[in-house]
Design an enzyme around this catalytic site. Structure first.
Site, PDB file in Angstrom:
ATOM      1  CG  ASN A 153      -0.579  -0.114   2.631  1.00 45.14           C
ATOM      2  OD1 ASN A 153       0.694  -0.676   2.728  1.00 45.14           O
ATOM      3  ND2 ASN A 153      -1.064   0.432   3.484  1.00 45.14           N
ATOM      4  CD  GLU A 251       5.236  -1.154  11.781  1.00 45.48           C
ATOM      5  OE1 GLU A 251       6.262  -0.425  12.373  1.00 45.48           O
ATOM      6  OE2 GLU A 251       4.853  -0.575  10.833  1.00 45.48           O
ATOM      7  CB  CYS A 285      -2.400  -0.283   7.943  1.00 44.95           C
ATOM      8  SG  CYS A 285      -1.386   1.396   8.504  1.00 44.95           S
ATOM      9  CD  GLU A 464      10.076  -1.474  13.279  1.00 46.50           C
ATOM     10  OE1 GLU A 464      10.512  -0.847  12.652  1.00 46.50           O
ATOM     11  OE2 GLU A 464       9.497  -2.429  12.904  1.00 46.50           O
TER      12      GLU A 464
HETATM   13  P1  NAD Z   1       0.002  -9.655   3.282  1.00 45.11           P
HETATM   14  O1  NAD Z   1       0.276  -9.862   4.693  1.00 45.11           O
HETATM   15  O2  NAD Z   1      -0.493 -10.426   2.385  1.00 45.11           O
HETATM   16  O3  NAD Z   1       1.665  -9.532   2.567  1.00 45.11           O
HETATM   17  C1  NAD Z   1       2.730  -8.561   3.208  1.00 45.11           C
HETATM   18  C2  NAD Z   1       3.951  -9.281   2.812  1.00 45.11           C
HETATM   19  O4  NAD Z   1       4.014 -10.576   3.395  1.00 45.11           O
HETATM   20  C3  NAD Z   1       4.283  -9.407   1.406  1.00 45.11           C
HETATM   21  O5  NAD Z   1       5.380  -8.766   0.922  1.00 45.11           O
HETATM   22  C4  NAD Z   1       3.879 -10.908   1.088  1.00 45.11           C
HETATM   23  O6  NAD Z   1       4.672 -11.204  -0.037  1.00 45.11           O
HETATM   24  C5  NAD Z   1       4.439 -11.283   2.314  1.00 45.11           C
HETATM   25  N1  NAD Z   1       4.154 -12.612   2.602  1.00 45.11           N
HETATM   26  C6  NAD Z   1       2.841 -13.343   2.518  1.00 45.11           C
HETATM   27  N2  NAD Z   1       2.913 -14.483   3.031  1.00 45.11           N
HETATM   28  C7  NAD Z   1       4.229 -14.890   3.463  1.00 45.11           C
HETATM   29  C8  NAD Z   1       4.577 -16.090   4.119  1.00 45.11           C
HETATM   30  N3  NAD Z   1       4.012 -17.077   4.239  1.00 45.11           N
HETATM   31  N4  NAD Z   1       6.232 -15.675   4.593  1.00 45.11           N
HETATM   32  C9  NAD Z   1       6.730 -14.611   4.442  1.00 45.11           C
HETATM   33  N5  NAD Z   1       6.184 -13.895   3.869  1.00 45.11           N
HETATM   34  C10 NAD Z   1       4.821 -13.770   3.449  1.00 45.11           C
HETATM   35  O7  NAD Z   1      -0.422  -8.084   3.320  1.00 45.11           O
HETATM   36  P2  NAD Z   1      -0.788  -7.133   2.101  1.00 45.11           P
HETATM   37  O8  NAD Z   1      -2.013  -7.740   1.494  1.00 45.11           O
HETATM   38  O9  NAD Z   1       0.514  -6.906   1.538  1.00 45.11           O
HETATM   39  O10 NAD Z   1      -0.986  -5.882   2.934  1.00 45.11           O
HETATM   40  C11 NAD Z   1      -2.297  -5.393   3.493  1.00 45.11           C
HETATM   41  C12 NAD Z   1      -2.490  -5.766   4.921  1.00 45.11           C
HETATM   42  O11 NAD Z   1      -1.255  -5.102   5.535  1.00 45.11           O
HETATM   43  C13 NAD Z   1      -3.536  -5.276   5.510  1.00 45.11           C
HETATM   44  O12 NAD Z   1      -3.876  -6.067   6.424  1.00 45.11           O
HETATM   45  C14 NAD Z   1      -2.822  -3.894   6.417  1.00 45.11           C
HETATM   46  O13 NAD Z   1      -3.899  -3.650   7.242  1.00 45.11           O
HETATM   47  C15 NAD Z   1      -1.634  -4.388   6.843  1.00 45.11           C
HETATM   48  N6  NAD Z   1      -0.790  -2.968   6.815  1.00 45.11           N
HETATM   49  C16 NAD Z   1      -0.592  -2.816   8.291  1.00 45.11           C
HETATM   50  C17 NAD Z   1       0.338  -1.879   8.482  1.00 45.11           C
HETATM   51  C18 NAD Z   1       0.893  -1.326   9.876  1.00 45.11           C
HETATM   52  O14 NAD Z   1       1.353  -0.547   9.957  1.00 45.11           O
HETATM   53  N7  NAD Z   1       0.171  -1.947  10.946  1.00 45.11           N
HETATM   54  C19 NAD Z   1       0.656  -0.893   7.210  1.00 45.11           C
HETATM   55  C20 NAD Z   1       0.382  -1.393   6.054  1.00 45.11           C
HETATM   56  C21 NAD Z   1      -0.451  -2.551   5.746  1.00 45.11           C
HETATM   57  O1  6OD Z   2       3.852   6.860   8.738  1.00 46.80           O
HETATM   58  C1  6OD Z   2       4.415   5.801   9.102  1.00 46.80           C
HETATM   59  O2  6OD Z   2       5.426   5.708   9.755  1.00 46.80           O
HETATM   60  C2  6OD Z   2       3.563   4.576   9.083  1.00 46.80           C
HETATM   61  N1  6OD Z   2       4.139   3.361   9.397  1.00 46.80           N
HETATM   62  C3  6OD Z   2       2.322   4.643   8.397  1.00 46.80           C
HETATM   63  C4  6OD Z   2       1.604   3.552   8.223  1.00 46.80           C
HETATM   64  C5  6OD Z   2       0.834   3.287   7.252  1.00 46.80           C
HETATM   65  C6  6OD Z   2      -0.218   2.397   7.015  1.00 46.80           C
HETATM   66  O3  6OD Z   2      -0.729   1.881   5.813  1.00 46.80           O
END
Ligand code: NAD
Ligand code: 6OD
Length: 483
Positions: A153, A251, A285, A464
């Protein structure tokens, strides 16, 4: 066709196995990327291990800081290339990436270079029975080879948010970006070389999580894992980290509430809620998917948010008047549309949207969905409980503070929340009761990078940001000297 390559030990490496890079705006294949083999992953980890024991880990801090400043400058010098690559990969509007993703991507290297440079060590004098005493002081050491796994994202911003502090602390990294967004991470390899980052310090392996990600996190020479992504994948990462008792920072997902009290500034609440629901096509997120609005202003708020959503301009990311791009992929579009259908099946009133917009020309093949607002669902319905990660929200009316705090916290997630009120006492009272890593009052996505960032409950483990990143990316040793 252009090939995006892995970056291992300072060199761009092709595995011979290719997969498509798709522009989500049109659905067209615009490039190909090289899917890392198991051997590529092993080579990347081994290069990172060698570099750790070579010059990087032992380098004088000021020298490392200077190099990281050059990395930031290198991104800024190639700003337009990073901008184009990020927007091609994600479909996000140039106007958004120009102000957030790319400048933050560069700033993450300067900010964490400054953080480590200014970090102080602790010292304690202790008495001893013989009266001479002892001096204890802490020293920070790199943790080792860090695996960095990122989502799609905010690819550059969220990757550099981890790579910046990891390198500043003297670690080496192997990064696996999301298979949907490889471009800016691979491009960063060129900047690293130009900035004088020694070979092996920054490595990139590309490919699907289940194969390439899994090979990386299960490699025993990886000392710690830092991950941003879904809670489901977070469970797997935590499981892999447990083997070898390795540290991990997670995260994860969220289902963030926004609470609007009748005493708010309505225009500000609408402006902030518009951003928190629809920015980046709802793929943030920290975004809001559950809105709670005090009953006396409910109808007015719903009407104004509807007008805002209907005024959003969906279109070409390059067009400066575009407010919203497509979702990241056809798969994600299907997922979001399945929630749109589920909302109707469960009895929602569709205030606006709920379908696929008509897009002109070749954009018709892209991953577009309409900005969508629902009302009328119960708190246990699917779209009110599960993370959707799309441009949509459900709005529920509430009658009193205690009730809305209970509803807002009634979720297994705890990443972010937003409270809209002009009553200062209420702002403090409610914010303190939000079960989330961050609570905004009268704002959204305002981030001071020195503050702790992370999720409560199933939204994550660890914090972090600023000196909190130093806690994760360094191993603290205490040295006790008998005087
Ligand atoms: P995802 O968990 O599908 O993938 C994230 C990463 O993990 C990708 O690089 C993927 O290839 C990798 N991955 C997937 N399966 C794996 C495995 N078995 N072993 C190792 N790596 C693996 O998430 P996404 O669809 O890319 O992102 C969306 C999600 O991320 C949403 O749930 C969103 O809320 C969350 N997100 C959280 C934050 C935060 O800061 N908390 C920030 C951005 C996105
Ligand atoms: O601003 C940041 O440092 C941060 N970790 C944002 C996260 C956004 C999630 O989609």
């Amino acid at each position: 066709m252009r090939e995006i390559k892995n970056f291992i030990n300072g060199e761009f490496v092709s595995s011979g196995k290719l997969d498509d890079v798709v522009d989500p705006t049109t659905g067209k294949v615009v490039a190909q990327y090289s899917v890392a083999s198991d051997q590529d992953v092993a080579d990347a980890v081994s290069a990172a291990d060698d570099a750790l024991n070579g010059s990087w880990g032992k380098m004088d801090i000021q020298e490392r800081v200077n190099i990281l400043y050059k990395v930031a400058d290198g991104i800024n010098a190639r700003f337009d290339e990073f901008l184009e690559a990020e927007c091609l990969d994600t479909g996000k509007p140039y106007s958004l990436a120009r102000h957030i993703d790319i400048p933050r991507g560069a700033a993450n290297f300067k900010i964490f270079a400054d953080t480590i440079k200014n970090a102080a060590d602790e010292a304690f004098h202790m008495p001893t029975p013989d009266g001479t005493g002892a001096l204890n002081y802490t020293v920070r050491k790199p943790k080792g080879v860090i695996a960095v796994i990122g989502p799609w994202n905010l690819p550059l911003l969220l990757m550099t948010w981890k790579v910046g502090p990891a390198l500043a602390c003297g670690n080496t990294v192997v990064v696996k970006p999301s298979e949907d967004t490889n471009l800016t991470t691979s491009l960063l390899g060129e900047v690293m070389n130009d900035a004088g980052v020694p070979a092996g310090v920054f490595n990139v392996v590309l490919g699907p999580g289940a194969q390439v990600g899994n090979a990386l996190i299960t490699n025993p020479s990886v000392d710690a894992i830092t991950f941003t992504g879904s809670t489901e994948t977070g469970h797997r990462i935590a499981g892999a980290a447990a083997i070898g008792v390795r540290d991990c920072s997670l995260e994860l997902g969220g289902k963030n509430p926004g609470i609007v009290f009748a005493d708010c500034d309505m225009d500000k609440a609408i402006e902030g809620t518009m951003r928190s629901v629809f920015a980046n096509c709802g793929q943030v997120c920290l975004g809001t998917e559950r809105m709670y609005v005090e009953r006396s202003i409910f109808d007015e708020f719903v009407q104004k948010l509807k007008e805002g959503a209907e005024a959003l301009k969906l279109g070409d990311p390059k067009d400066p008047t575009t407010n919203m791009g497509p979702l990241i992929s056809a798969n994600h579009k299907e997922k979001v549309l399945s929630f749109y259908k589920k909302a109707v099946d469960e009895g929602a009133t569709v205030v606006t949207g709920g379908g696929i917009p008509d897009m002109p020309g070749e954009m018709n093949g892209g991953s577009w969905v309409q900005p969508t607002i629902w009302t009328g669902l119960s708190e246990d319905s699917t779209v009110v409980t599960e993370e959707i990660f799309g441009p949509c929200c459900h709005i529920t009316a509430f009658d009193d503070e205690e009730e809305v705090i209970r509803m807002a916290n009634d979720t297994p997630y705890g990443l972010a929340s937003a409270v809209w009120t002009d009553n200062v006492s209420r702002a403090h009272r409610v914010a303190a009761q939000m079960e989330s890593g961050i609570c905004w009052v009268n704002s959204w996505f305002l981030r001071d990078l020195r503050t702790p960032f992370g999720g409560a409950k199933q939204s994550g483990v660890g914090r972090e940001g600023g000196h909190y990143s130093l806690e994760f990316y360094t191993e603290l040793s205490n040295i006790c000297i008998k005087l």
